[in-house]
Scaffold this motif. Structure first.
Motif, short mmCIF file in Angstrom:
data_model
loop_
_atom_site.label_atom_id
_atom_site.label_comp_id
_atom_site.label_asym_id
_atom_site.label_seq_id
_atom_site.Cartn_x
_atom_site.Cartn_y
_atom_site.Cartn_z
N ARG A 558 0.83 -1.21 0.00
CA ARG A 558 0.00 0.00 0.00
C ARG A 558 0.87 1.26 0.00
NH1 ARG A 558 -3.05 -1.79 5.15
NH2 ARG A 558 -1.27 -3.18 5.11
N GLN A 584 1.84 -8.29 4.64
CA GLN A 584 1.83 -9.43 5.56
C GLN A 584 0.68 -9.26 6.55
OE1 GLN A 584 4.73 -12.28 5.59
NE2 GLN A 584 3.64 -11.64 3.76
N ASP A 585 -0.50 -9.06 6.00
CA ASP A 585 -1.67 -8.88 6.84
C ASP A 585 -2.85 -9.57 6.15
OD1 ASP A 585 -3.22 -8.04 8.94
OD2 ASP A 585 -3.08 -5.90 8.50
N LEU A 633 -5.33 5.18 -0.86
CA LEU A 633 -4.58 5.65 -2.04
C LEU A 633 -4.54 4.58 -3.13
CD1 LEU A 633 -1.95 7.41 0.10
CD2 LEU A 633 -3.51 8.54 -1.46
N TYR B 34 -10.37 -2.63 11.86
CA TYR B 34 -9.51 -3.47 12.70
C TYR B 34 -10.25 -3.77 13.99
CZ TYR B 34 -5.78 -2.22 9.46
OH TYR B 34 -5.03 -2.05 8.34
N SER B 51 2.00 -10.35 15.76
CA SER B 51 2.66 -11.19 14.77
C SER B 51 3.93 -10.48 14.32
CB SER B 51 1.74 -11.43 13.57
OG SER B 51 1.74 -10.30 12.74
N GLU B 52 4.75 -11.20 13.57
CA GLU B 52 6.01 -10.63 13.09
C GLU B 52 5.76 -9.43 12.20
OE1 GLU B 52 7.88 -13.99 11.11
OE2 GLU B 52 6.91 -15.20 12.66
N SER B 53 4.57 -9.38 11.59
CA SER B 53 4.33 -8.32 10.61
C SER B 53 3.59 -7.12 11.19
CB SER B 53 3.55 -8.90 9.43
OG SER B 53 2.48 -9.69 9.89
N GLN B 56 5.26 -3.74 10.51
CA GLN B 56 5.12 -3.36 9.09
C GLN B 56 3.72 -2.80 8.84
OE1 GLN B 56 6.36 -6.14 5.97
NE2 GLN B 56 4.52 -5.69 4.80
N ASN B 57 2.71 -3.47 9.41
CA ASN B 57 1.34 -3.04 9.17
C ASN B 57 1.07 -1.68 9.80
OD1 ASN B 57 0.83 -5.38 7.75
ND2 ASN B 57 0.25 -6.50 9.58
N ILE B 60 2.71 0.92 7.65
CA ILE B 60 1.94 1.20 6.43
C ILE B 60 0.81 2.19 6.74
CG2 ILE B 60 0.32 0.20 4.76
CD1 ILE B 60 2.12 -2.31 4.76
N TYR B 64 0.51 7.10 5.68
CA TYR B 64 -0.49 7.94 5.01
C TYR B 64 -0.51 9.35 5.57
CZ TYR B 64 -2.34 3.73 2.91
OH TYR B 64 -2.47 2.59 2.19
N PRO B 138 0.59 12.01 2.15
CA PRO B 138 -0.60 12.03 1.28
C PRO B 138 -1.80 12.65 1.97
CG PRO B 138 0.41 9.84 1.30
CD PRO B 138 1.10 10.64 2.36
#
Lengths: 663, 211
Positions: A558, A584-585, A633, B34, B51-53, B56-57, B60, B64, B138
């Motif tokens: 994203r 990874q979601d 986006l 969520y 979790s491992e991610s 990252q989430n 992300i 924005y 953004p």
């Protein structure tokens, strides 16, 4: 006297008025629910799954001529997913992207369509375990396996020496095997012979496909060569009859033209009873013929995210004449369709579709008759048992055109009657009819969750109807097929709900959701991605040229592609976009579509890599974009490929952001 | 019973070892999309999630509005805080061995100062992430900042952010309480030991008065 007449007339008037009131009262209470549409509010409550709540059961409906499987929830009937199996699906890129083309490979080459008939859940100890769903392809004989952790088709095995794989897949009680039986007799081996040589040259093959208990991997263990009857449906034994499979037959007349008349002459056809444990013994003793047979075995790997197709070239064939005690015929009226084994494994129900009766055989009596060698005759080495020796009972004149029976956990059988368009409930053991409900219209198969296993969950019954006529808003000449949901928890069956289905569902399977939910895969781990063209980070995004082949290693997250600007592509190039979704979601797929693509889009799950081949035909600058609304986006998730003339000297370049090359 | 303060001091220092096992803080973000929330766990030496991610989430989502990505490797505190904790465990054990009131109090005071400094540091990081936004974001909302609460619940755009101490953070707080308890009990038992002499002196004084 005159007064008397007036009084009498008045009395009559009152009586008529009372009768009208009574009649209209009855009309409101007792109108057939299906016709009037006036369902009681309790029926609405029973199927109402409030927003945010979940259904109690999954239902897997075959798509019939759509070639796919649809996943619904019960009791709501809501549609969750179409799983592409035997037909290409441009929506998911199935059969279009480079990774899944091999899934549809056969000995006849790539086949983009088939007719998917009977879904069957894997079982452990005779109970549905929620691991896999198997389904047969009728036209070009195959069996597919769907993994219920990903709801994706992961394996397809072709069935050789067959024509029309209808009596399939129908698992054994520990998923030792799924079976296949040819609906059409075909020459054995396949060859150029006059059709009129049917009786001499044609055969009917039954196939046992071994399923690996750990991986689920399928391959053909053995085939059994039988007379060229039409093998219609099957079910394996359970409990005491575990080790046997029963196949119905029609066209035991062995005709090959105008079958609607020619194949309907005999009073009785057969149920073929196959002792597969005996067959295993003969196999171990080497009493098989290894014969040439080309068939494809296609497997999808969740780590390479890619299918591979292997063409195999021989099978092991067992011949009943050489293997006594392996196959018996049970005479059964009349052109039986479904053959269904009750939860105890004792009763084998033959649904004689051209008769009004249901014939129920006893497994115990069958074993007794075999022991006594009480045979009516022998056909090609296969003993035919005597009807009166094996029959346990007959459900008499229950309806017209019995097709298929499933069971609840309270000792009742439920049989669909196509011609009289109804479901009939009867008592196992006494064979008495206890209830009947109409279906709208012309029911084929029916389904009770676990209804063909040892442990039915007899709360709901789903009728799969062939004709809807006036039930829905019309949609031109082609009308939807439909399912109907009945509450069978009480003494009387109650219609709860109609819902349209995808394609023509021939059969369905149901399972309580709690057996599936814990198995769900939410995304593929990027670190486990072994795709040879994966780009596991934006730094690995790049473009490589090998002659006129261009490989684009692209990532998505994203809300951008990396790279998103590419130059140096030429007319006549074969451009492979290998797109890796770095997310990874759960629930964050990205799509990839490029102008002028002659195939489809990609729909890439998190952690997955998929490849689209693009062959630009004219110079220009072409946009590509994300098709799956991924974020705020999403609409900005786009890029360009510049295509130059074949002889141009434009350097291969790629970047993301302000003229910054990704490399 | 006489050894109780010493045992409490020993326990207090051992409780700090929890910082190497369990998270000390958690921040949960809940939004309509969520429903189960996204939970980030802050350890003494790393930042993790369910979790491992998770990180990252979260990054992300943060990008924005122009928030910097959370990169644990770039946060020096995650490197050196663990050595301070290790030092406090050793000092706590020493305090238990010397078994002196003043040592217990000194340890509790140093721990309190360190905890306060740690929380202030945490606040500064939160402030930095929440206010130091990219000019190229953004989504720009004039005047908005996205600093999560230090402790408690706060609404940030579509998210409800809840920040609370977690297992080892609570254990560290408990360690201070135990050290203070050890200090107080030690004082009480010592004064009880001296009590008979005091009573004797007071009794003597009375005799004199009567005389």
């Amino acid at each position: 006297m005159k007064n008397l007449i007036v009084i009498r007339n008045l009395a009559l008037l009152f009586a008529v008025a009372a009768g009208v009131a009574l009649w209209s009262g009855c009309g409101q209470q007792g109108a057939p629910a299906g016709k009037s549409g006036a369902l009681s509010s309790s029926a609405a409550e029973k199927v109402y799954v409030a927003p945010g709540e979940k259904d109690e059961f999954y239902a897997f409906l075959s798509g019939g001529f759509s070639g796919q499987v649809s996943v619904h929830g019960l009791p709501s009937g809501r549609l969750f997913k179409i799983i592409p199996v035997f037909s290409v699906d441009a929506e998911k890129g199935y059969g279009f992207n480079e990774e899944t083309k091999a899934m549809l490979n056969t000995s006849h080459g790539f086949i983009p369509w088939d007719d998917a008939h009977h879904p069957e859940l894997s079982q452990t100890n005779g109970e549905t375990d929620g691991r896999w769903l198997f389904i047969n392809a009728n036209n070009t004989p195959r069996i597919a396996r769907i993994d219920l952790s990903t709801f994706e088709t992961v394996e397809i095995v072709e069935i050789p020496n067959s024509g029309g794989n209808h009596s399939s897949p129908f698992t054994t009680e520990n998923t030792e095997y799924v079976v296949a039986g040819t609906r059409f007799g075909v020459p054995y081996p396949q060859q150029d012979v006059p059709i009129s040589s049917y009786a001499e040259k044609f055969k009917g093959m039954l196939t046992y496909v071994k399923v690996d208990p750990e991986t689920g991997h399928m391959d053909i263990a053995f085939q059994i060569l039988l007379p060229a009857f039409d093998y219609d449906l099957a079910h394996s034994g359970k409990g005491k009859s575990h080790g046997w499979t029963f196949f119905t037959t029609y066209n035991t007349e062995q005709k090959h033209s105008l079958l609607e008349v020619a194949a309907s002459q005999r009073d009785k056809d057969f149920i073929a009873a196959v002792n597969w444990k005996k067959a295993e013994e003969y196999l171990a003793q080497g009493k098989y013929h290894e014969v040439p047979a080309r068939y494809a075995l296609n497997r999808y790997d969740d780590e390479t995210h890619m299918a591979t197709s292997t063409i195999k070239d021989k099978v092991k064939v067992l011949i009943p004449e050489e293997c006594p005690g392996m196959v018996y015929f049970l005479p059964t009226p009349k052109s039986p369709h479904g053959v269904d084994v009750d939860p105890t494994g004792e009763y084998i129900v033959g649904n004689g579709k051209l008769s009004a009766d249901l014939t129920v055989h006893s497994f115990t009596k069958m074993m007794q008759a075999i022991e006594n060698e009480s045979f009516e005759t022998v056909i090609e080495g296969i003993p035919v048992l005597k009807y009166e020796d094996v029959v346990a009972g007959v459900v008499k004149e229950a309806g017209l055109g019995p097709l298929h029976t499933e069971f609840d956990d309270r000792g009742y059988g439920y049989t669909s009657f196509f011609i009289s368009s109804e479901v009939v409930k009867w008592k196992v053991g006494t064979w008495e009819v206890v209830d009947r409900v109409p279906t709208y219209y012309s029911i084929g198969h029916l389904m009770i969750p676990g209804g063909d296993s040892r442990k039915p969950q007899g709360k709901y019954l789903v009728a799969l109807n062939k004709i809807t006529k006036d039930r829905y808003l019309p949609t031109g000449p082609e009308l939807c097929h439909a399912a109907q949901l009945y509450d069978i928890s009480g003494d009387k069956m109650e219609l709860l709900l109609d819902f349209p289905t995808m394609g023509e569902p021939h059969y369905a399977q149901g399972i309580s959701a709690d057996r599936i939910i814990p198995r769900q895969k939410k995304f593929f781990k990027l670190e486990e991605n072994k795709h040879p063209y994966a780009a596991k980070g934006e730094k690995e995004g790049r473009v490589e040229r090998k002659g006129n082949e261009v490989h684009v290693y692209m990532t998505t997250i994203r809300s951008h592609f990396a790279p998103d600007n590419i130059e140096g592509i030429k007319v006549g190039d074969k451009v492979y976009f290998h797109v890796t979704n770095l997310e990874q979601d759960w629930d964050v797929p990205h799509g990839f579509a490029i102008m002028g693509a002659n195939n489809a889009e990609l729909l890439i799950m998190p952690g997955q890599t998929e490849t689209l081949l693009w062959e630009p035909k004219a110079e220009g600058v072409y946009p590509f974009y994300c098709t799956d609304f991924c974020s705020a986006l999403h609409q900005e998730m786009q890029g360009y490929v510049r295509v130059s003339p074949r002889n141009a000297n434009v350097a291969l370049k790629w970047w993301l952001g302000e003229e910054e090359p990704v490399q | 019973m006489k050894r109780l303060p010493q045992i409490l001091m020993l326990l207090a220092s051992l409780l700090l070892a929890g910082l190497f096992i369990w998270p000390m803080w958690r921040i949960t973000l809940v939004a309509p999309q969520y429903p189960n929330g996204v939970t980030m766990y802050i350890y003494i030496n790393k930042i993790g999630g369910e979790s491992e991610s998770t990180l990252q989430n979260i990054n992300i989502l943060n990008h924005y509005v122009g928030m910097k990505p959370i990169v644990p490797e770039s946060i020096p505190e995650l490197q050196y805080f663990q050595w301070i904790v290790l030092g406090m465990i050793v000092l706590g054990l020493l305090a238990a061995i010397v078994n002196r009131r003043s040592a217990f109090l000194a340890w509790a005071v140093v721990m309190t100062v360190l905890a306060a400094a740690g929380l202030y540091d945490f606040y500064l990081w939160e402030y930095d992430y929440g206010h130091n936004l990219s000019p190229d974001a953004p989504i720009k909302i004039p005047g908005a900042s996205y600093q999560p609460p230090l402790i408690g619940t706060k609404t940030i755009l579509n998210f409800v952010a809840t920040s609370l101490p977690h297992t080892s953070g609570i254990m560290a707080g408990l360690a201070i309480v135990l050290a203070l308890a050890a200090w107080w009990l030690k004082g009480k038992t010592e004064s009880d030991e001296k009590a008979p002499a005091r009573r004797a002196r007071r009794a003597g004084a009375r005799v004199h008065a009567i005389a």
